[in-house]
Design an enzyme around this catalytic site. Structure first.
Site, short mmCIF file in Angstrom:
data_model
loop_
_atom_site.label_atom_id
_atom_site.label_comp_id
_atom_site.label_asym_id
_atom_site.label_seq_id
_atom_site.Cartn_x
_atom_site.Cartn_y
_atom_site.Cartn_z
CG HIS A 1 -23.08 14.26 19.21
ND1 HIS A 1 -21.87 15.61 19.06
CD2 HIS A 1 -23.30 15.75 20.64
CE1 HIS A 1 -22.10 17.13 18.83
NE2 HIS A 1 -22.92 17.22 20.64
CD GLU B 1 -22.29 13.34 16.63
OE1 GLU B 1 -23.18 14.54 15.73
OE2 GLU B 1 -20.90 13.41 16.11
CG HIS C 1 -18.35 15.19 16.47
ND1 HIS C 1 -19.62 15.21 17.86
CD2 HIS C 1 -17.05 15.03 16.79
CE1 HIS C 1 -18.92 16.12 18.48
NE2 HIS C 1 -17.80 15.26 18.54
CD GLU D 1 -18.64 17.47 13.09
OE1 GLU D 1 -20.06 16.97 12.66
OE2 GLU D 1 -18.57 18.05 14.05
ZN LIG Z 1 -21.07 15.79 17.41
#
Ligand SMILES: [Zn+2]
Length: 341
Positions: A62, A65, A156, A220
């Site tokens: 992404h 990020e 992420h 994450e």
């Molecule tokens: Zn992500």
């Protein structure tokens, strides 16, 4: 400006977001070979392997990020000047530089829904890039020694706050037990919570786990901030654990039974109509919990209520196409209930 001659691989990737005109090969101070074979695709073959480990670190799948991209940038800088030694085969992937240049999560399609060949259903930059990244991983693992351990950590950060600042997603294993050393490593990385997927998916980590038998996780690691505004000290534990892994091939160990709160995905909330709404505040945190029977979402087509006390929500997002995933619902599980090898 075509080869990678400086020390800032993130800058180089953002300057060459869709491709490079020339492959770069450089020798590190200890004789290891660093190769940049495509935009954001860098491998290192160690001159003196510490252990038979093929390690993939991906970031920026992404584009907004940024913190994991900055951590990886700094690791490559330190590999180049010899302050970080390399003891394992390493593949670094900066996932979506086109979106990163736009300060966006993606240009057209969420790339972390396009792996395991689901990119063939789309015709856009992210589909092309997902195919290229999967090929890079395939090439990397197939060039490794027979019997090497394979790992892929996909790094992420999240837009939304979280009750657990750092958490990991364990892709669906099709019944294969999970690896205790990996759970200990997640704890050493400062991961607070682990959720077990309940079915195959089109994420990057599932692809590496299922296609290549890698220990693979989506990690994450905290909140999204623009480039240059991350407090990288918040990533000190994972930074140290990954650097130890890169240089020594050793998985730092925490006490996962005490440090990781574990959850099973118990329900996938799908957007079932245009008027679908989640019954949550817009700033609700990941892992916010519901009372049994409390309504979580509703639409003209139906509703969903928490099936058990304390059911938690993660990745809520009603802004998806009809049929898309609007959230995952989680049920906590005791460490003893986890199937460990
Ligand atoms: Zn992500």
């Amino acid at each position: 400006m075509s080869r990678f001659t400086e020390s800032d691989f993130l800058r180089y990737t953002l300057d060459n977001p869709t491709g490079i005109s020339e492959i770069t090969q450089r020798t590190l101070p200890d004789g290891s070979l660093l190769t940049v074979s495509a935009s954001g695709v860098l491998t290192v073959e160690p001159a003196q392997p510490a252990t038979a480990l093929d390690l993939v670190l991906s970031c920026g799948v992404h584009g907004n990020e940024t913190a994991p991209m900055e951590l990886i940038r700094d690791m490559i800088h330190d590999l180049l000047d010899g302050t970080l030694r390399i003891g394992v085969r390493l593949l670094i992937l900066i996932g979506n530089p086109v979106a990163a240049n736009l300060s966006q999560r993606f240009e057209q399609v969420n790339m972390n829904r396009l792996f395991s060949a689901s990119h063939t259903q789309f015709d856009c930059w992210e589909a092309q890039r997902a195919a290229e990244l999967e090929q890079a991983i395939s090439d990397f693992f197939s060039a490794g020694a027979e019997g090497s351990e394979r790992c892929h950590y996909d790094l992420h950060t999240a837009i939304r706050g979280s009750e657990y600042e750092k958490f990991a997603v364990h892709p669906f294993t099709h019944g294969t037990p999970c690896n205790a050393k990996q759970l200990g490593f997640l704890a050493a990385c400062g991961i607070n919570a682990l959720l077990f997927a309940n079915k195959p998916s089109t994420t990057f980590s599932y692809s590496s786990s299922h296609q290549h038998g890698a220990h693979a996780f989506t990690l994450e690691l905290g909140k999204v901030y623009p480039f240059g505004q991350n407090d990288l000290s918040r990533f000190a534990l994972i930074n140290q654990a990954l650097r130890t892994l890169i240089s020594e091939g050793r998985f730092s160990q925490g006490n996962w039974q005490q440090e990781l709160i574990c959850f099973n995905v118990c329900h996938e909330l799908l957007k079932d109509a245009d008027d679908f709404e989640l019954d949550i505040a817009t700033d609700v945190k990941n892992f916010a919990s519901f009372n049994q029977g409390e309504r979580v979402a509703h639409s003209s087509a139906g509703e969903y209520r928490a099936q058990s006390e304390g059911e938690a929500i993660v990745f809520p997002n009603a802004n998806v196409p009809i049929g898309g995933r609007a959230a995952l619902m989680l049920a906590a599980i005791a460490p003893e209930a986890i199937n460990i090898d």
